[in-house]
Design a protein around this motif. Structure first.
Motif, mmCIF file in Angstrom:
data_model
loop_
_atom_site.group_PDB
_atom_site.id
_atom_site.type_symbol
_atom_site.label_atom_id
_atom_site.label_comp_id
_atom_site.label_asym_id
_atom_site.label_seq_id
_atom_site.Cartn_x
_atom_site.Cartn_y
_atom_site.Cartn_z
ATOM 1 N N THR A 80 1.128 -1.229 -0.018
ATOM 2 C CA THR A 80 -0.316 -0.280 -0.047
ATOM 3 C C THR A 80 0.724 1.552 0.339
ATOM 4 O OG1 THR A 80 -0.580 -0.951 2.640
ATOM 5 C CG2 THR A 80 -2.084 -1.386 0.659
ATOM 6 N N TYR A 81 2.087 1.310 1.160
ATOM 7 C CA TYR A 81 3.121 2.758 1.032
ATOM 8 C C TYR A 81 4.156 2.237 0.596
ATOM 9 C CZ TYR A 81 -0.712 4.186 5.198
ATOM 10 O OH TYR A 81 -1.325 3.370 5.722
ATOM 11 N N SER A 82 4.070 3.388 -0.648
ATOM 12 C CA SER A 82 5.553 3.670 -1.054
ATOM 13 C C SER A 82 6.719 3.955 -0.724
ATOM 14 C CB SER A 82 5.173 4.381 -2.702
ATOM 15 O OG SER A 82 5.266 5.404 -2.321
ATOM 16 N N SER A 83 6.668 4.774 0.116
ATOM 17 C CA SER A 83 7.222 5.209 1.254
ATOM 18 C C SER A 83 8.222 4.292 2.050
ATOM 19 C CB SER A 83 6.809 6.663 2.146
ATOM 20 O OG SER A 83 5.917 6.444 2.968
ATOM 21 N N PHE A 84 7.160 3.044 2.820
ATOM 22 C CA PHE A 84 7.574 2.400 2.636
ATOM 23 C C PHE A 84 8.812 1.146 2.198
ATOM 24 C CE2 PHE A 84 6.418 0.371 7.042
ATOM 25 C CZ PHE A 84 6.565 -0.565 6.875
ATOM 26 N N TYR A 85 8.583 0.967 0.799
ATOM 27 C CA TYR A 85 9.771 0.824 0.446
ATOM 28 C C TYR A 85 11.185 1.166 -0.019
ATOM 29 C CZ TYR A 85 7.165 -2.339 -2.604
ATOM 30 O OH TYR A 85 6.399 -3.373 -3.119
ATOM 31 N N GLN A 86 10.874 2.759 -0.089
ATOM 32 C CA GLN A 86 11.896 3.602 0.032
ATOM 33 C C GLN A 86 12.881 3.313 1.048
ATOM 34 O OE1 GLN A 86 10.380 7.561 -0.610
ATOM 35 N NE2 GLN A 86 11.874 7.513 -2.537
ATOM 36 N N PHE A 87 12.154 3.288 2.507
ATOM 37 C CA PHE A 87 12.484 2.767 3.732
ATOM 38 C C PHE A 87 13.027 1.772 3.968
ATOM 39 C CE2 PHE A 87 12.695 3.509 8.519
ATOM 40 C CZ PHE A 87 12.813 2.463 8.483
ATOM 41 N N PHE A 88 12.702 0.764 3.534
ATOM 42 C CA PHE A 88 13.366 -0.572 3.884
ATOM 43 C C PHE A 88 14.216 -0.738 2.428
ATOM 44 C CE2 PHE A 88 11.942 -2.726 6.959
ATOM 45 C CZ PHE A 88 10.159 -2.300 7.122
ATOM 46 N N PHE A 89 14.422 -0.262 1.443
ATOM 47 C CA PHE A 89 15.505 -0.023 -0.072
ATOM 48 C C PHE A 89 16.595 0.814 0.937
ATOM 49 C CE2 PHE A 89 17.810 -0.741 -3.207
ATOM 50 C CZ PHE A 89 18.288 0.951 -3.282
ATOM 51 N N TYR A 90 16.636 2.238 1.954
ATOM 52 C CA TYR A 90 17.365 2.650 1.882
ATOM 53 C C TYR A 90 18.256 1.403 3.435
ATOM 54 C CZ TYR A 90 16.822 5.969 -2.114
ATOM 55 O OH TYR A 90 16.790 6.351 -2.809
ATOM 56 N N SER A 91 17.520 1.254 4.305
ATOM 57 C CA SER A 91 17.610 0.921 5.848
ATOM 58 C C SER A 91 18.486 -0.407 5.131
ATOM 59 C CB SER A 91 16.645 0.956 6.314
ATOM 60 O OG SER A 91 15.686 0.280 5.944
ATOM 61 N N ALA A 92 18.109 -1.345 4.353
ATOM 62 C CA ALA A 92 18.923 -2.503 4.064
ATOM 63 C C ALA A 92 20.236 -2.347 4.451
ATOM 64 C CB ALA A 92 18.634 -2.679 2.400
ATOM 65 N N LYS A 93 21.164 -1.279 3.843
ATOM 66 C CA LYS A 93 22.544 -1.162 4.346
ATOM 67 C C LYS A 93 22.424 -1.388 5.632
ATOM 68 C CE LYS A 93 23.318 1.464 0.056
ATOM 69 N NZ LYS A 93 22.737 2.647 -0.192
ATOM 70 N N LEU A 94 21.633 -1.316 6.696
ATOM 71 C CA LEU A 94 21.644 -1.395 7.701
ATOM 72 C C LEU A 94 22.102 -2.209 8.534
ATOM 73 C CD1 LEU A 94 19.830 1.401 9.000
ATOM 74 C CD2 LEU A 94 22.528 1.377 8.610
ATOM 75 N N PHE A 95 21.239 -4.030 7.531
ATOM 76 C CA PHE A 95 21.560 -4.869 8.516
ATOM 77 C C PHE A 95 22.616 -5.550 8.676
ATOM 78 C CE2 PHE A 95 17.313 -4.461 7.858
ATOM 79 C CZ PHE A 95 16.949 -5.292 6.617
ATOM 80 N N LEU A 96 24.098 -5.698 7.880
ATOM 81 C CA LEU A 96 24.812 -5.741 9.136
ATOM 82 C C LEU A 96 25.214 -5.354 9.876
ATOM 83 C CD1 LEU A 96 26.900 -8.056 7.837
ATOM 84 C CD2 LEU A 96 28.190 -6.484 6.596
ATOM 85 N N VAL A 97 25.280 -4.417 10.141
ATOM 86 C CA VAL A 97 25.179 -3.418 11.150
ATOM 87 C C VAL A 97 24.516 -3.706 12.437
ATOM 88 C CG1 VAL A 97 25.476 -0.829 12.335
ATOM 89 C CG2 VAL A 97 25.955 -1.194 10.502
ATOM 90 N N SER A 98 23.381 -3.947 12.535
ATOM 91 C CA SER A 98 22.352 -4.445 13.166
ATOM 92 C C SER A 98 22.949 -5.858 13.675
ATOM 93 C CB SER A 98 20.811 -4.033 12.758
ATOM 94 O OG SER A 98 20.705 -4.944 11.796
#
Lengths: 284, 193
Positions: free
Chosen positions: B143-161
């Motif tokens: 439903t939300y496109s901004s949600f996609y954007q958020f998860f795309f950019y925060s995917a780089k944080l996965f390793l750190v987290s």
């Protein structure tokens, strides 16, 4: 008084010898001692022979309630005893008589002068003043209601101590009537490390768990005394004492943070005693 | 807690604690007015006008008076000096709490303990809410496109987290083992100064 008499006599003789009173002649009067003129010289604040140290002390006055403040006092360590209590008494005598604090024995046995010095709880009469020019910060015992300046309200602490019933309780009369209840040396050695507690409240007020639950958690001091009576071989109410403390709040708010053992000025370890109680709860 | 605060407020309004007044329901009128007027409350226990009490009762009344005095003394009652003849009201000033966290020197054992608690809380949120993230995400991002954007950019944080949560997990485990050893075998208890 004697110096002024002698000085007047010497001035009289010098006036007799010379017709006019000459200030130079007065200065030339022989003085084997330091006269009044020298004594009236104002001593400089921080000369080479003084060792000034700043004390930041927590102040709050109930008669003039405002926000509590840290007030600075400078004293000369060369004219002061080595302990923080000496500095406090010197400040009260010479600089600010309104500074309020509890004190009694000045030797670390009464527990009155417990306060927070440079971030650690301790007795002022046993804590040496740190040498060096850094400031010493003195605040009252943490997370207690302040009555005035460094005096805190200890009634909650004392009530918790009373609530564990710190006296000998027996169901049977002593084995030989009219005489003391015998106790072996080994049993008496079990009380070492607990009977020395002077109830200064340094440990309880250093425990963050006691800060967040002061009315329900008993605190390391009361629990140390509870263990003292639980471990006493002459006391026959051991099971009842253990049941009285076996509460989620009274005993089990202790998460072995062990700030209490660091803070105790008598070198006791309340954390160890609390672990002992917990073990007894498991087994007994 | 709130009820005890209310009781303290109530007590502060009158000079005598309520327990003492409750214990004297049969008090006659003149002594009742004395009770409410004067501040020197101690004389009232040995009031010659009141009916004589046994010594036990007198001690009981005194103890209850002292106890309720402690109740009210804990925060607000900064009373002016007693012993004055005329009435003196008690100022209901709230006493400050002495500084604790801002002032207390951080110590090794306390820091380790609080880090254990923080790591435990962090691990709880990660473990319980990662399922929400992975399973429920499908229903949201359609439903939300901004949600996609958020998860795309925060995917780089996965390793750190993951590194951070691995650190938290290991620390929490080590602290737990140390706790067990301390409790059961008395190993590793910090030395007293």
């Amino acid at each position: 008084m004697a110096t002024s008499l002698i000085r007047r006599a010497m001035n009289a003789t010098s006036r007799l010898s010379s017709s006019t009173v000459n200030p130079a002649s007065r200065l030339a009067v022989i003085r084997p001692y330091a006269g009044e003129a020298d004594a009236q010289k104002v001593e400089p604040k921080a000369a080479a022979s003084t060792n000034m140290k700043t004390f930041q002390i927590y102040r709050w006055n109930p008669d003039d309630p405002a926000k509590p403040q840290l007030q600075d006092y400078k004293i000369d360590l060369k004219e002061c005893g080595p302990m923080v209590l000496d500095a406090l008494i010197k400040i009260k005598n010479e600089i600010d008589p309104s500074l309020t604090f509890r004190r009694s024995c000045r030797e670390g046995i009464c527990g009155s002068c417990a306060m927070n010095i440079n971030g650690c709880n301790g007795l002022a009469c046993l804590t040496k003043i740190e040498s060096g020019s850094s400031e010493t910060t003195i605040t009252p015992l943490p997370h207690m209601f302040v009555i005035k300046d460094l005096v805190v309200d200890m009634t909650n602490f004392y009530n918790q101590y009373k609530s564990i019933e710190p006296w000998l309780k027996r169901k049977n009369p002593p084995p030989t009537a009219g005489k003391e209840i015998p106790q072996s040396k080994k049993d008496r050695a079990k009380l070492d490390g607990m009977y020395e507690c002077i109830l200064c409240a340094c440990c309880s007020t250093s425990c963050p768990s006691y800060w967040w639950n002061p009315e329900s958690y008993l605190g390391p001091a009361a629990l140390l005394h509870a263990n003292r009576w639980i471990s006493d071989s002459r006391d026959e109410y051991t099971k009842e004492r253990l049941d009285a403390v076996n509460d989620e709040f009274k005993l089990y708010r202790c998460h072995t943070i062990l700030n209490c053992a660091r803070a105790c000025p008598k070198g006791l370890n309340p954390g160890k005693q609390i672990q002992h109680i917990k073990q007894l709860q498991l087994t007994g | 807690m709130a009820s005890s605060l209310a009781l303290k407020r109530l007590v502060s309004l009158n000079i005598l604690p309520s327990s003492l007044r409750v214990l004297r329901p049969i008090v006659t009128a003149p002594s009742a007015s004395r009770v409410s007027n004067t501040n020197a409350a101690h004389e009232d226990e040995f009031d010659p006008l009141s009916p004589t009490r046994s010594p036990n009762q007198a001690v009981n009344i005194r103890d209850q008076f002292m106890k309720s005095q402690f109740l009210s003394a804990s925060r607000g009652m900064a009373t002016l000096a007693k012993g004055e003849g005329e009435t003196s009201e008690s100022k209901n000033i709230l006493r400050p709490l002495s500084p604790h966290l801002p002032v207390y020197k951080p110590q090794l054992n306390a820091t380790l303990s609080i880090t254990n608690r923080i790591s435990g809380a962090f691990l709880t949120t990660v473990l319980l809410f990662s399922y929400l993230l992975s399973l429920k995400m499908g229903s949201v991002c359609l439903t939300y496109s901004s949600f996609y954007q958020f998860f795309f950019y925060s995917a780089k944080l996965f390793l750190v987290s993951t590194s951070v949560s691995a650190l938290a997990l290991s620390y929490h485990t080590y602290y737990g083992i140390r706790h067990l050893l301390m409790d059961l075998l008395k190993v590793g208890v910090p030395k007293v100064k």
